[in-house]
Design a protein around this motif. Structure first.
Motif, PDB file in Angstrom:
ATOM      1  N   PRO A 107       0.824  -1.081  -0.009  1.00 39.97           N
ATOM      2  CA  PRO A 107       0.152  -0.048  -0.063  1.00 39.97           C
ATOM      3  C   PRO A 107       0.971   1.245  -0.015  1.00 39.97           C
ATOM      4  O   PRO A 107       1.949   1.186   0.641  1.00 39.97           O
ATOM      5  CB  PRO A 107      -0.804  -0.143   1.369  1.00 39.97           C
ATOM      6  CG  PRO A 107       0.263  -1.033   2.102  1.00 39.97           C
ATOM      7  CD  PRO A 107       0.794  -2.148   1.219  1.00 39.97           C
ATOM      8  N   ARG A 108       0.287   2.224  -0.580  1.00 36.33           N
ATOM      9  CA  ARG A 108       1.141   3.631  -0.772  1.00 36.33           C
ATOM     10  C   ARG A 108       0.089   4.765  -0.852  1.00 36.33           C
ATOM     11  O   ARG A 108      -1.038   4.667  -1.581  1.00 36.33           O
ATOM     12  CB  ARG A 108       2.122   3.520  -1.899  1.00 36.33           C
ATOM     13  CG  ARG A 108       1.623   3.125  -3.095  1.00 36.33           C
ATOM     14  CD  ARG A 108       3.010   2.936  -3.919  1.00 36.33           C
ATOM     15  NE  ARG A 108       2.739   2.373  -5.315  1.00 36.33           N
ATOM     16  CZ  ARG A 108       2.388   1.271  -5.815  1.00 36.33           C
ATOM     17  NH1 ARG A 108       2.394   0.296  -4.619  1.00 36.33           N
ATOM     18  NH2 ARG A 108       2.055   1.118  -6.884  1.00 36.33           N
ATOM     19  N   MET A 109       0.493   5.928  -0.379  1.00 40.99           N
ATOM     20  CA  MET A 109      -0.513   7.030  -0.527  1.00 40.99           C
ATOM     21  C   MET A 109      -0.881   7.338  -2.027  1.00 40.99           C
ATOM     22  O   MET A 109       0.030   7.207  -2.859  1.00 40.99           O
ATOM     23  CB  MET A 109      -0.020   8.167   0.108  1.00 40.99           C
ATOM     24  CG  MET A 109      -1.029   9.297   0.319  1.00 40.99           C
ATOM     25  SD  MET A 109      -0.317  11.030   0.933  1.00 40.99           S
ATOM     26  CE  MET A 109       0.262  10.158   2.515  1.00 40.99           C
ATOM     27  N   LEU A 111      -2.928   5.455  -4.052  1.00 44.03           N
ATOM     28  CA  LEU A 111      -2.957   4.368  -5.036  1.00 44.03           C
ATOM     29  C   LEU A 111      -4.366   3.994  -4.904  1.00 44.03           C
ATOM     30  O   LEU A 111      -5.014   3.882  -4.008  1.00 44.03           O
ATOM     31  CB  LEU A 111      -2.377   2.928  -4.145  1.00 44.03           C
ATOM     32  CG  LEU A 111      -2.106   1.794  -5.189  1.00 44.03           C
ATOM     33  CD1 LEU A 111      -1.247   2.083  -6.174  1.00 44.03           C
ATOM     34  CD2 LEU A 111      -1.345   0.818  -4.290  1.00 44.03           C
ATOM     35  N   PHE A 140      -6.213   4.447  -1.036  1.00 40.16           N
ATOM     36  CA  PHE A 140      -5.375   4.616  -0.003  1.00 40.16           C
ATOM     37  C   PHE A 140      -5.013   6.091   0.184  1.00 40.16           C
ATOM     38  O   PHE A 140      -4.363   6.680  -0.730  1.00 40.16           O
ATOM     39  CB  PHE A 140      -3.966   3.885  -0.117  1.00 40.16           C
ATOM     40  CG  PHE A 140      -3.914   2.262   0.048  1.00 40.16           C
ATOM     41  CD1 PHE A 140      -4.040   1.692   1.203  1.00 40.16           C
ATOM     42  CD2 PHE A 140      -4.196   1.695  -1.209  1.00 40.16           C
ATOM     43  CE1 PHE A 140      -3.855   0.546   1.213  1.00 40.16           C
ATOM     44  CE2 PHE A 140      -4.250   0.247  -0.910  1.00 40.16           C
ATOM     45  CZ  PHE A 140      -4.290  -0.234   0.268  1.00 40.16           C
ATOM     46  N   THR A 142      -3.574   7.304   2.892  1.00 36.99           N
ATOM     47  CA  THR A 142      -2.453   7.058   3.807  1.00 36.99           C
ATOM     48  C   THR A 142      -1.428   5.952   3.270  1.00 36.99           C
ATOM     49  O   THR A 142      -1.778   5.161   2.656  1.00 36.99           O
ATOM     50  CB  THR A 142      -2.399   7.142   5.117  1.00 36.99           C
ATOM     51  OG1 THR A 142      -2.813   5.756   5.528  1.00 36.99           O
ATOM     52  CG2 THR A 142      -3.383   8.359   5.783  1.00 36.99           C
ATOM     53  N   GLU A 143      -0.529   5.881   3.704  1.00 33.19           N
ATOM     54  CA  GLU A 143       0.469   4.588   3.574  1.00 33.19           C
ATOM     55  C   GLU A 143       0.164   3.244   3.998  1.00 33.19           C
ATOM     56  O   GLU A 143       0.440   2.362   3.440  1.00 33.19           O
ATOM     57  CB  GLU A 143       2.030   4.820   4.105  1.00 33.19           C
ATOM     58  CG  GLU A 143       2.663   6.233   3.365  1.00 33.19           C
ATOM     59  CD  GLU A 143       2.930   6.116   1.845  1.00 33.19           C
ATOM     60  OE1 GLU A 143       3.241   4.891   1.479  1.00 33.19           O
ATOM     61  OE2 GLU A 143       3.122   6.792   1.405  1.00 33.19           O
ATOM     62  N   THR A 144      -0.828   3.500   5.075  1.00 38.78           N
ATOM     63  CA  THR A 144      -1.152   2.277   5.571  1.00 38.78           C
ATOM     64  C   THR A 144      -2.939   1.931   5.741  1.00 38.78           C
ATOM     65  O   THR A 144      -3.589   0.986   6.130  1.00 38.78           O
ATOM     66  CB  THR A 144      -0.815   2.242   7.067  1.00 38.78           C
ATOM     67  OG1 THR A 144      -1.102   3.123   7.886  1.00 38.78           O
ATOM     68  CG2 THR A 144       0.725   1.827   6.925  1.00 38.78           C
ATOM     69  N   TYR A 175      -3.440  -1.550   7.538  1.00 38.92           N
ATOM     70  CA  TYR A 175      -2.465  -2.430   7.098  1.00 38.92           C
ATOM     71  C   TYR A 175      -1.157  -2.524   8.180  1.00 38.92           C
ATOM     72  O   TYR A 175      -1.008  -1.411   8.428  1.00 38.92           O
ATOM     73  CB  TYR A 175      -1.807  -2.274   5.877  1.00 38.92           C
ATOM     74  CG  TYR A 175      -2.891  -2.673   4.541  1.00 38.92           C
ATOM     75  CD1 TYR A 175      -2.641  -3.835   3.877  1.00 38.92           C
ATOM     76  CD2 TYR A 175      -3.944  -1.861   4.323  1.00 38.92           C
ATOM     77  CE1 TYR A 175      -3.695  -4.341   2.808  1.00 38.92           C
ATOM     78  CE2 TYR A 175      -4.739  -2.274   3.207  1.00 38.92           C
ATOM     79  CZ  TYR A 175      -4.624  -3.331   2.633  1.00 38.92           C
ATOM     80  OH  TYR A 175      -5.424  -3.688   1.734  1.00 38.92           O
ATOM     81  N   PRO A 179       6.708  -1.830   5.462  1.00 43.02           N
ATOM     82  CA  PRO A 179       6.688  -1.325   4.314  1.00 43.02           C
ATOM     83  C   PRO A 179       7.658  -1.753   3.231  1.00 43.02           C
ATOM     84  O   PRO A 179       8.485  -2.129   3.546  1.00 43.02           O
ATOM     85  CB  PRO A 179       7.224   0.368   4.773  1.00 43.02           C
ATOM     86  CG  PRO A 179       6.912   0.430   5.854  1.00 43.02           C
ATOM     87  CD  PRO A 179       7.210  -0.736   6.729  1.00 43.02           C
ATOM     88  N   ARG A 184       1.111  -8.347   3.396  1.00 38.79           N
ATOM     89  CA  ARG A 184       0.773  -7.489   4.303  1.00 38.79           C
ATOM     90  C   ARG A 184      -0.657  -7.789   5.163  1.00 38.79           C
ATOM     91  O   ARG A 184      -1.611  -8.211   4.595  1.00 38.79           O
ATOM     92  CB  ARG A 184       0.625  -6.270   3.803  1.00 38.79           C
ATOM     93  CG  ARG A 184       1.775  -5.677   3.140  1.00 38.79           C
ATOM     94  CD  ARG A 184       2.880  -5.019   4.066  1.00 38.79           C
ATOM     95  NE  ARG A 184       2.554  -4.181   5.021  1.00 38.79           N
ATOM     96  CZ  ARG A 184       2.482  -2.671   4.681  1.00 38.79           C
ATOM     97  NH1 ARG A 184       3.137  -2.610   3.312  1.00 38.79           N
ATOM     98  NH2 ARG A 184       2.381  -2.177   5.509  1.00 38.79           N
ATOM     99  N   GLU A 257      -2.031   3.885 -10.909  1.00 40.19           N
ATOM    100  CA  GLU A 257      -1.618   5.371 -10.172  1.00 40.19           C
ATOM    101  C   GLU A 257      -2.544   6.310 -10.554  1.00 40.19           C
ATOM    102  O   GLU A 257      -2.848   6.400 -11.712  1.00 40.19           O
ATOM    103  CB  GLU A 257      -0.117   5.633 -10.606  1.00 40.19           C
ATOM    104  CG  GLU A 257       0.867   4.475 -10.351  1.00 40.19           C
ATOM    105  CD  GLU A 257       1.073   4.526  -8.501  1.00 40.19           C
ATOM    106  OE1 GLU A 257       0.667   5.404  -8.008  1.00 40.19           O
ATOM    107  OE2 GLU A 257       1.425   3.423  -8.102  1.00 40.19           O
TER     108      GLU A 257
END
Length: 257
Positions: A107-109, A111, A140, A142-144, A175, A179, A184, A257
């Motif tokens: 996961p990444r911000m 996405l 997503f 945030t990153e998680t 998640y 990272p 995950r 993306e």
């Protein structure tokens, strides 16, 4: 001595021209010839004086002196320095475009993914058995943490009665794990509103669920997932309440993306 003076004057006036076909001599060559001529005449005069003192014939002595006097070699001209060849210009090298950085997995911000789940089991108790499938999107922020919006279809049977339904749901996934790892774990909270019916009857069902699962990124833009939920289902217009476990299904998500 008179003869020597006349010869020197003639050499100075004529510039020591030659008729060998090479044209006018250089100043260095003319100076060398004058020097040789002076040395020759000096040697002849010295031989004459010596011959007179010894009682010999001065003319014969002068001839012998001319024959034995070494000739001063002509100083060769300094050769011209050859022109230095120009250094060829270095050819321009086309700039190499930097390689695009590899996309990370997981996961990444920012996405966004299109997802679908198949072969899920419905929340049921007793003799009821059902399956469900959904399609939707995941984003997503945030990153998680990501959010799901799904639309689904469910089928269940109670005894000899078949029940079908359509649902709209929203879910929140948090998640864990390191990272950049492809596998995950995640924790999920979800809620849905379904419209189910059998024959000429239909009713609304509200479901709240919590659980967790695993998601594996096969590639930076493709993942598969599975989860297990514990849910509470209620019918607002009736005194019906069901608690049980269900599996939303095997999920496949295509990220963009």
């Amino acid at each position: 001595m008179r003869t020597l003076s006349i010869a020197l004057l003639a050499l100075a006036i004529t510039g020591c021209e030659t008729t060998s076909g090479t044209g006018q001599k250089s100043a260095a060559e003319r100076a060398a010839e004058i020097q040789r001529y002076r040395e020759q005449k000096a040697a002849e005069e010295e031989a004459r004086q010596k011959a007179i003192a010894e009682g010999r014939d001065p003319d014969e002595a002068a001839k012998e002196s001319t024959a034995t006097t070494p000739t001063t070699p002509t100083t060769p001209e300094t050769p011209a320095t050859p022109a230095t060849a120009e250094t060829p210009a270095t050819p321009a090298v086309a700039p190499v475009a930097p390689a695009a950085p590899a996309l990370p997995v997981g996961p990444r911000m920012g996405l966004l993914g299109l997802r679908a789940s198949l072969f899920g089991s419905t929340l049921a108790t007793g003799d009821s058995v059902g399956t469900s499938s959904t399609v939707g999107v995941r984003y997503f922020f945030t990153e998680t943490v990501g959010v799901d919006l799904d639309a689904g279809f469910a089928y269940a049977s109670v005894g000899e009665t078949s029940v079908t339904g359509l649902s709209l749901g929203v879910g929140l996934n948090a998640y864990g794990g390191a990272p950049g790892k492809a596998l995950r774990p995640f924790f999920s909270l979800a809620g849905s509103l379904s419209q189910v019916g059998a024959a000429n009857m239909s009713t609304s069902v509200l479901t709240l669920a919590a659980g967790g699962g695993l998601e594996y990124w096969i590639a930076p833009q493709l993942s598969v997932s599975t989860s297990l939920m514990v849910g509470l289902a209620t019918v607002p217009n009736a005194d019906t309440l069901a608690i049980g476990t269900f599996r939303p299904g095997l999920g496949v998500t295509l990220y963009t993306e």
